[in-house]
Design an enzyme around this catalytic site. Structure first.
Site, PDB file in Angstrom:
ATOM      1  N   TYR A 135      -6.957 -48.161  -9.746  1.00  0.00           N
ATOM      2  CA  TYR A 135      -5.858 -48.639  -8.969  1.00  0.00           C
ATOM      3  C   TYR A 135      -4.820 -47.617  -8.582  1.00  0.00           C
ATOM      4  O   TYR A 135      -3.792 -47.829  -8.061  1.00  0.00           O
ATOM      5  CB  TYR A 135      -5.292 -49.777 -10.133  1.00  0.00           C
ATOM      6  CG  TYR A 135      -6.087 -51.020 -10.046  1.00  0.00           C
ATOM      7  CD1 TYR A 135      -7.324 -50.798 -10.880  1.00  0.00           C
ATOM      8  CD2 TYR A 135      -5.656 -52.125  -9.641  1.00  0.00           C
ATOM      9  CE1 TYR A 135      -7.956 -51.876 -10.939  1.00  0.00           C
ATOM     10  CE2 TYR A 135      -6.453 -53.229  -9.835  1.00  0.00           C
ATOM     11  CZ  TYR A 135      -7.653 -53.225 -10.398  1.00  0.00           C
ATOM     12  OH  TYR A 135      -8.515 -54.078 -10.408  1.00  0.00           O
ATOM     13  N   ASP A 215     -19.721 -53.033 -21.187  1.00  0.00           N
ATOM     14  CA  ASP A 215     -20.658 -53.932 -20.850  1.00  0.00           C
ATOM     15  C   ASP A 215     -21.190 -54.728 -22.010  1.00  0.00           C
ATOM     16  O   ASP A 215     -21.297 -56.056 -21.862  1.00  0.00           O
ATOM     17  CB  ASP A 215     -21.942 -53.311 -20.073  1.00  0.00           C
ATOM     18  CG  ASP A 215     -22.251 -52.072 -20.493  1.00  0.00           C
ATOM     19  OD1 ASP A 215     -21.270 -51.197 -20.995  1.00  0.00           O
ATOM     20  OD2 ASP A 215     -23.403 -51.713 -20.302  1.00  0.00           O
ATOM     21  N   ASP A 239      -8.944 -55.828 -15.780  1.00  0.00           N
ATOM     22  CA  ASP A 239      -8.819 -56.651 -14.885  1.00  0.00           C
ATOM     23  C   ASP A 239      -9.845 -57.834 -14.909  1.00  0.00           C
ATOM     24  O   ASP A 239      -9.764 -59.018 -14.715  1.00  0.00           O
ATOM     25  CB  ASP A 239      -8.723 -56.106 -13.479  1.00  0.00           C
ATOM     26  CG  ASP A 239      -8.246 -56.947 -12.117  1.00  0.00           C
ATOM     27  OD1 ASP A 239      -7.712 -57.972 -12.445  1.00  0.00           O
ATOM     28  OD2 ASP A 239      -8.448 -56.549 -10.949  1.00  0.00           O
TER      29      ASP A 239
END
Ligand code: NAP
Length: 489
Positions: A135, A215, A239
């Site tokens: 970001y 994950d 996010d």
């Protein structure tokens, strides 16, 4: 915690209605807060689509920035961002302008909201680093057909978010923090969060600390979400998994959040502007109401926060007024009816909602030099030169090897999208016009100077090879500052 109290005893809050469904959800939260009798003075300001239309590229006008500097507290609706083109996100701009480095995203089971997980007692919080990582928004087209996005993670940013996670856990009496990273693959960037977490965790002996690969964290969240308490993670991971955690408890309509910094706090739903529902008076305002409850705690209005939270839970327990995302179109009430029902329940006590401990979060004051590491010895031992050419690695390799003759460097290898393709090991890698050529100091030489690199670049330009990027290869106190390519020795 910082906020501004007026002479008449009111707490100042900047209110940004936002885009799409924003004005409807914000109006709902504002009506409930006012009905609960909280002494707040709103400064209504704009950001997002309407501001882009005025030609303000950032989407955040100066009078909005001035208001936030004054109030230090914001309740905002979602802001629309063009996807895949156009202006940068005004949300991300706001978060960065005021260094709200931590995004707190709780997901707690609600009564009366049926999900496949109902009854399992989900009550977890994702703490997402909010200003770094991908970001940083530093993107380049390295060639007309290859794009690059820089993932920047700082030691300082890691320490701030890790401490926030532990302090938040303490403020709510939580007992466990998981740090979720992809440090197995991105050992330097994601690895920095893991290492920082492991360094700081012993300072919080009252809280259990675990690392989990992101994950597997996603997998475990779907399989057994009730095992989690607090999850701290990098921006992009956070996010994604916080949208996942919102789905566990009924969807984005139920997911609140707080963007926390040392100076400013911005409260908003996790969801976006859901344009297809704008103006239809049908969306679920619970996420913004939950964000407003978090804001009231930040403003030290603990009693009012509990009163609204109770009224919300009573409304859901009664189940008479539910929005379409919970009960479908046929049985749905409007956003206004749902808001009215919550207001009419103010003062009632929920049978199911158990108040958590809510102490103010002890924010860590980061000194400017926090995390700054100055090595005693730094050595430039080569450079990665990125060449744009649609040609075989052998062709580029041979051309570069000729150029290295008589220079302090030799060509160690070429990789294509991270995989070594020259000298060939017989692999079957597909290639694009973007070659990372690793040029390394010859044995016996101590260090490479900038002049050596510049003179090599001049040689490259005479051959017609087009270079678009260069990265120095360094050693800090004898430790390599770069990773090897896949397949590199
Ligand atoms: P979104 O606006 O969050 O909507 C995605 C879906 O989530 C909706 O279609 C709807 O699902 C459900 N949903 C969202 N809010 C809801 C609510 N209050 N009540 C009930 N259901 C709700 O995501 P998006 O469509 O990907 O993004 C739209 C715009 O919002 C984009 O411009 C994006 O950049 C922006 N955005 C802003 C923020 C922010 O301001 N913080 C955050 C995320 C996205 P169903 O279709 O299943 O009904």
């Amino acid at each position: 915690m910082k906020f501004h109290v007026t002479e008449s005893g009111k707490k100042l809050v900047t209110l940004i209605p936002g885009d799409g469904i924003g004005p409807e959800v914000i109006e709902s939260a504002r009506r409930i807060i006012e009905a609960a009798g909280v002494p707040i003075e709103w400064e209504v300001r704009q950001a997002g689509a309407s501001v882009f239309k005025q030609g303000i590229q950032s989407g955040v006008p100066q009078d909005t920035i001035d208001s936030i500097r004054r109030t230090r507290v914001v309740l905002k609706g979602p802001l629309e961002t063009p996807v895949g083109y156009g202006e940068k996100s005004a949300n991300v701009t706001l978060r960065k302008l005021f260094e709200t480095f931590g995004n707190i995203r709780p997901a707690r089971e609600y009564p009366g909201v049926k999900t496949p997980y109902s009854g399992r007692g989900i009550d977890l919080v994702v703490i997402r680093e909010n200003v770094e990582d991908l970001y940083a928004g530093i993107e380049h087209m390295q060639s007309p057909s290859v794009a690059q996005c820089l993932k920047l993670i700082s030691r300082k940013g890691c320490e701030k978010i890790v401490r926030l996670a532990f302090e938040f856990a303490r403020s709510e009496g939580r007992k466990k923090v998981h740090c979720a990273t992809k440090a197995n693959i991105m050992k330097m960037t994601e690895g920095m969060l893991k290492r920082t977490f492991e360094e700081i965790a012993p300072e919080y002996p009252d809280i259990e600390a675990y690392h989990i690969i992101i994950d597997n964290c996603a997998h475990q969240l779907v399989k057994m979400p009730e095992q989690f308490d607090v999850i701290v993670t990098t921006n992009m991971n956070g996010d994604i998994i916080s949208d996942l955690t919102s789905a566990l408890i009924g969807g984005l309509g139920f997911a609140p959040s707080a963007n926390i910094g040392n100076e400013v706090a911005i409260f908003e739903a996790v969801h976006g502007s859901a344009p297809k529902y704008a103006g239809k008076n049908c969306i679920n305002p619970t996420a913004v109401i939950g964000s407003a409850i978090m804001m009231l705690r930040h403003l030290e209005e603990f009693e009012a926060a509990a009163k609204i939270e109770n009224a919300l839970y009573v409304t859901l327990e009664e189940g008479k007024y539910m929005t379409r995302d919970v009960v479908g179109d046929a049985r749905a009430c409007t956003t206004t009816e749902y808001t009215d029902a919550i207001i009419s329940n103010l003062g009632k006590t929920s049978q199911t909602w158990k108040a958590r401990e809510h102490k103010p979060i002890k924010l860590f004051e980061a000194k400017p030099e926090l995390g700054l590491i100055v090595p005693e010895k730094r050595r430039v031992i080569g450079f990665d030169l990125f060449i744009e050419k649609f040609a075989s690695p052998e062709q580029i390799g041979k051309q570069l090897e000729e150029l290295t003759e008589g220079t302090p460097v030799y060509l160690k290898m070429i990789s294509n999208r991270g995989t070594k393709v020259y000298p060939s090991v017989g692999a079957m890698t597909d290639t694009v016009d973007h070659h990372r050529c690793r040029l390394v100091l010859r044995e016996g030489l101590e260090e490479l100077s900038d002049a050596d690199i510049i003179s090599f670049l001049q040689k490259v330009t005479t051959t017609g090879l087009f270079w678009n990027h260069i990265e120095k290869l360094q050693e800090f106190d004898g430790k390599l500052s770069f990773t090897k390519a896949q397949g590199e020795d």
